[in-house]
Design a protein around this motif. Structure first.
Motif, short mmCIF file in Angstrom:
data_model
loop_
_atom_site.label_atom_id
_atom_site.label_comp_id
_atom_site.label_asym_id
_atom_site.label_seq_id
_atom_site.Cartn_x
_atom_site.Cartn_y
_atom_site.Cartn_z
N GLU A 575 111.52 84.01 -51.26
CA GLU A 575 110.20 84.13 -51.88
C GLU A 575 109.90 85.52 -52.43
N SER A 592 99.58 84.79 -44.61
CA SER A 592 99.28 83.54 -45.32
C SER A 592 97.86 83.06 -45.04
N GLY A 647 100.61 84.52 -49.04
CA GLY A 647 100.95 83.14 -49.35
C GLY A 647 99.92 82.17 -48.82
N MET A 649 99.39 78.33 -46.42
CA MET A 649 99.92 77.28 -45.55
C MET A 649 98.85 76.22 -45.38
N ILE A 755 104.97 82.96 -51.39
CA ILE A 755 104.75 81.90 -50.39
C ILE A 755 105.95 81.84 -49.47
N PRO A 757 107.91 80.79 -45.66
CA PRO A 757 108.02 79.51 -44.93
C PRO A 757 106.92 79.28 -43.89
N THR A 758 106.39 80.33 -43.28
CA THR A 758 105.30 80.30 -42.29
C THR A 758 105.56 79.39 -41.10
N SER A 770 103.49 76.24 -44.66
CA SER A 770 103.64 76.62 -46.06
C SER A 770 103.17 75.51 -47.00
N GLN A 860 108.41 81.50 -54.20
CA GLN A 860 107.99 80.66 -53.09
C GLN A 860 109.21 80.08 -52.38
#
Length: 956
Positions: A575, A592, A647, A649, A755, A757-758, A770, A860
């Protein structure tokens, strides 16, 4: 079942010979009366042998066959029990018998399992007839101070009832009954709490409300460990205020916290803590924080949940003029789950070594000093918890001339083996595995061997099983693929400027090198059909999940910082798109926005979103100055450009709330609308900070400075590419006003959006990761904190409304791997709304990502899901991603065309089933590979990164 003799042996003798002989002294068995006795696997073997003999009889089989079966089954049962309690502990006899029953069923011994079930039921009735009950002996509890007191069942019941308060459909008596089964005389007080946690946890699959019950019971245990006594949730509102200053003092004394935290008005900050926010956590989120994030001294936690968020906020507000006010502001967006900083920030903010950044990107130089300097930098960066992206394109290819020795180069691959082993050896502060991704451009002469790095066959000295790889693809290659033309491979030692060029300049120079090669002026050259190489790329992606497909030209042409250099790679999770060179290591700080928390009356609340993003951008910008930089090149780069990556989520949660199916035009429109709002407010916030704090030093000459905003840069891409760009250009907001503001005040940050992966921070706050679609509606998630049952709360709510949520539905969801598709009684509209990731056509994911990419100045992390993968499908999908203007893609996750037959289980849970390559597939049976794969992609046991794989950096 009688103790039948068998060829001269009793069942007891056969059982003993089959039982594992390891040391099980850390384990105990709780009998039904509460007594605790040694754990003896031999008794499991004896019980199984009785069951076999009851079915087959003495003449039905040889003693050797029974011994072998019993040995395997006993080992399976013992292993399962040990996994649940790896450090030892007491196991209730009923749990052991449940596992015996499950093992018999899994091994296909259905008749024997039936005999065992009937035997258990018979014994149960006999005990009932004799009037036997649980806990006929007195149960004494050992408190933390060493005192022994009788178990206060009334108080235990009250604690469980308090945890169930306000949660309909929960049964405190069921939890209490299960808790009492697992405690014994002399049990430590904390074990009573753990038993209630496990009891509630076992009910999560029946109703998601038990997720919150389990979390609240875990809170009781956390308070007991940290405060030294049982404290109710109601008492915590007052207790937090007095505890907090003592916590800061203790953390400083233990040399964990920065001494500057003591300079805050701790009384004021303690009073700002909101104890009721502790009850927002689900079990997975709180357990993850407890295991991996809360500070501890000699293994004992000292940090309560709200103190944790305030500690992070204080660390981010250290340089603020009005520190207390800003710390409270930061605390509020974190503790309400409106925004969450990335894992390194949560780990280290406010500590003495505050490495808060998530991503580091490096370029490796083409000499031994440069190569090993790059590997050393990897080690230093990984030590302090950073994910790495390495650009290896400058390193000369195999067979290239080495002037200093007059020899020939071994190419890139041997050095990547060293990188792989370094990532294994140097983990991220001991908190998660080291992780790195190596990037190589498609024209590099080592590309074909690079594609095979993750294969499980071939020379293992030229394989990298523990690191990721990505293919950095120029647009010219994709054009040659589309047009069926040839492609030429070079060594960068003979054409070094290709590494620094993109767009039409790259195309012009590349064709010049092809002409030189045709004249015989280059030594390391290979011509291949572009389509053949593309097919090999897709074949390796299918077989190994690597290399990921990323696109060099859109990353550079649309980069706001193209005036300062070249984006040579992305990061570990694809990302981040920042410039790198021999003197600069790119750094990015992540966080995020929780999108679903900003829905109001069926749409996004723009005002709340603006407030959250303004605060979040300030927090991210502060990281640049506060951050501990393990290497000087990273510090210089970050202060010069000040990039951040905010980002989102909870995207799937929004779609569920709005009743929009992921695979629909409406979802694509929502992706466009939501990202436009986020981008607008993020860029506005950065411009406001520029007005307050000044522009970033390298602003002059950037696309921002030239009045070109990220979505304007699509025109640049179309012009350079000369076609092959199909991106929606719709705008909804007043972008001219933002252009004027930037023209006047500039930007504080060279880059603002990415963005990520979160995975873990989404776990913490209990939302979908995400931009991911739902993986399964009911599954077991495995991560570094253990295994957790996850149910789709939105689905359960809808099924309850229709009277369809019952034990049969739970069993059906397990059998069909969390999918509604084949459950006849579920209405079609719910099947569409709650379609799982593998039921959504991947083109919808690409189209939604294309709309987001329009607004994002970086990229992302886009996972792609495909059921029944084929060469034709992969070819179409990745070409579609390129034409839609995506900068990068991430993991390809696939399901096979068919599933193995599932065995019948006794009300069991979904299980993590190991498949080849050490990957875990979260299904009730292994997936088989397609019998035939189209377009020259061979059949294979695919080895893709699984969902929430505890070994995967991106999943953590």
């Amino acid at each position: 079942m009688q103790l039948t003799t068998f060829e001269g042996h009793t069942a007891a003798e056969l059982g003993r010979s089959a039982a594992p002989q390891d040391d099980y002294s850390p384990y105990k068995t709780i009998r039904r009366n509460g007594a605790v006795v040694p754990f003896e696997p031999v008794k499991i073997s004896i019980a199984m042998t009785k069951a076999f003999l009851a079915v087959v009889g003495a003449q039905g089989a040889t003693s050797a066959s029974i011994r072998d079966k019993v040995a395997s089954l006993t080992e399976s049962v013992v292993s399962s029990l040990m996994r649940r309690k790896p450090e030892g502990g007491a196991i209730h006899i009923e749990e052991i018998q449940d596992q015996v029953e499950l093992a018999l069923m899994r091994f296909g011994e259905h008749d024997v399992a039936r005999a065992y079930v009937l035997y258990r039921e018979q014994r149960s009735q006999e005990r009932a007839a004799r009037g036997e009950a649980l806990h006929q002996i007195t149960i004494n509890v050992i408190r933390k101070n060493g005192n022994k007191l009788p178990l206060d069942i009334a108080r235990l019941r009250a604690t469980i009832e308090s945890a169930c308060k306000g949660l309909a459909e929960t049964d405190a008596d069921a939890i209490l009954s299960e808790t009492l089964k697992n405690i014994y005389d002399g049990v430590p007080e904390e074990e009573v709490n753990k038993s209630s946690i496990l009891a509630a946890r076992s009910l999560i699959e029946k109703d998601p409300a038990y997720n919150y019950v389990t979390s609240r019971l875990l809170l009781n245990n956390i308070r007991l460990e940290i405060l030294g006594e049982a404290v109710s949730q109601e008492e915590m509102a007052e207790r937090y205020a007095s505890y907090f200053p003592a916590f800061i003092k203790k953390g400083i004394e233990a040399e964990l916290l920065d001494e500057k935290l003591a300079e805050y008005d701790l009384k004021k900050l303690g009073a700002a803590l909101k104890a009721e926010r502790d009850e927002q956590f689900g079990y997975l989120g709180l357990q993850t924080l407890f295991d991996r994030y809360f500070l501890h001294v000699d293994g004992t936690r000292i940090e309560m949940p709200q103190a944790f968020y305030m500690r992070v906020a204080m660390g981010l507000a250290l340089n603020e003029v009005n520190r207390e006010e800003r710390a409270i502001e930061f605390y509020n967006v974190l503790s309400t789950f409106d925004f969450m900083s990335s894992t390194p920030t949560l780990f280290n903010s406010g500590t003495r070594r505050s490495q808060l950044s998530s991503c580091y990107l490096t370029t490796i130089a083409d000499d031994l000093d440069g190569i090993y300097e790059g590997i050393k930098e990897n080690a230093l960066l990984s030590k302090f918890a950073g994910g790495l992206g390495n650009d290896w394109t400058p390193v000369r290819a195999m067979g290239s001339h080495i002037k200093g020795t007059n020899g020939k180069s071994q190419g890139v691959v041997p050095f990547l083996k060293v990188v792989n082993d370094t990532a294994v050896a140097v983990n991220q502060g001991g908190k998660r595995k080291g992780a790195v991704c190596a990037y190589l451009e498609t024209w590099h002469a080592d590309i074909e061997e690079f594609l095979e790095l993750r294969k499980n066959t071939g020379d293992d000295r030229r394989r990298t099983h523990d690191m990721n790889t990505a293919n950095w693809i120029p647009d010219l290659f994709m054009k040659r693929v589309m047009e069926g033309a040839d492609w030429t491979l070079f060594s960068p030692s003979e054409c070094p400027d290709l590494h620094e060029l993109f767009g039409q300049a790259f195309e012009k120079r590349y064709t010049e090198y092809e002409a030189k090669a045709a004249r015989g002026e280059l030594k390391v050259v290979k011509k291949v059909p572009a389509l053949s190489l593309w097919r090999k790329i897709l074949t390796m992606l299918f077989e190994t999940g690597h290399p990921w497909i990323t696109f060099k030209d859109p990353c550079n042409i649309r980069s706001p910082q193209q005036h300062m250099g070249v984006v040579h790679s992305s990061n570990l999770c694809t990302e981040i798109t920042l410039n790198t060179n021999e003197d600069e290591i790119a750094v990015c700080n992540l966080g995020s926005v929780n999108l679903v928390n900003h829905l109001k009356d069926g749409k996004l609340d723009s005002d709340k979103l603006k407030r959250t993003i303004t605060t979040a951008m300030r927090m991210l910008d502060n990281v640049v100055d506060i951050n501990f930089y393990p290497v000087k090149k990273a510090r210089n780069s970050n202060l010069k450009h000040r990039p951040v990556g905010m980002g989102i989520m909870g995207f799937q949660d929004c779609l569920h709330t709005l009743r929009i199916a992921y695979g629909s035009d409406a979802a694509v429109e929502f992706a466009d609308e939501s990202m436009e709002l986020v981008a607008y407010h993020a860029y506005w916030a950065s411009s406001e900070m520029a007005q307050e704090r000044g522009r970033y030093p390298s602003y002059k000459g950037s696309l921002w400075d030239r009045g070109i905003l990220p979505h304007d840069s699509i025109n640049l891409l179309a012009a350079e590419r000369g076609g092959y760009v199909e991106v929606d250009r719709t705008e909804r907001l007043d972008w001219n006003a933002l252009r004027e503001r930037i023209k006047t005040y500039g930007m504080r940050n060279s880059n603002c959006l990415a963005i990520a992966p979160t995975a873990t921070i989404a776990n913490i706050i209990g939302v979908s990761a995400s931009i991911e679609p739902t993986f399964q509606n009911l599954f077991v998630k495995s991560n570094l904190s253990g295994e957790f049952t996850v149910t789709n709360e939105y689905l359960v709510r809808d099924l309850k409304a229709l009277g369809l949520w019952d034990e049969v539905m739970v069993a059906d969801l397990k059998y069909f791997d969390g999918s509604l598709g084949r459950i006849d009684r579920v209405p079609q509209n719910l099947k569409e709304l709650y379609a799982t990731a593998f039921e959504v056509e991947p083109k919808w994911l690409v189209d939604a990502a294309s709309r987001r990419q329009k607004w994002i100045d970086q990229a992302q992390s886009l996972n792609l899901y495909m059921a029944g993968a084929s060469g034709k499908k992969l070819d179409e999908l990745y070409k579609h991603a390129w034409v839609r203007g995506l900068k990068t893609t991430y993991y390809l996750r696939t399901l096979a065309a068919s599933n193995a037959e599932k065995s019948t289980g006794r009300g069991g849970e979904l299980n993590a089933v190991p498949v080849s390559g050490g990957v875990t597939a979260y299904q009730s049976a292994p997936t088989t590979a397609p019998a035939q794969v189209e377009e020259n992609l061979p059949a294979t046991d695919a080895k893709f990164c699984s969902i929430d794989n505890p070994d995967c950096e991106a999943c953590q």
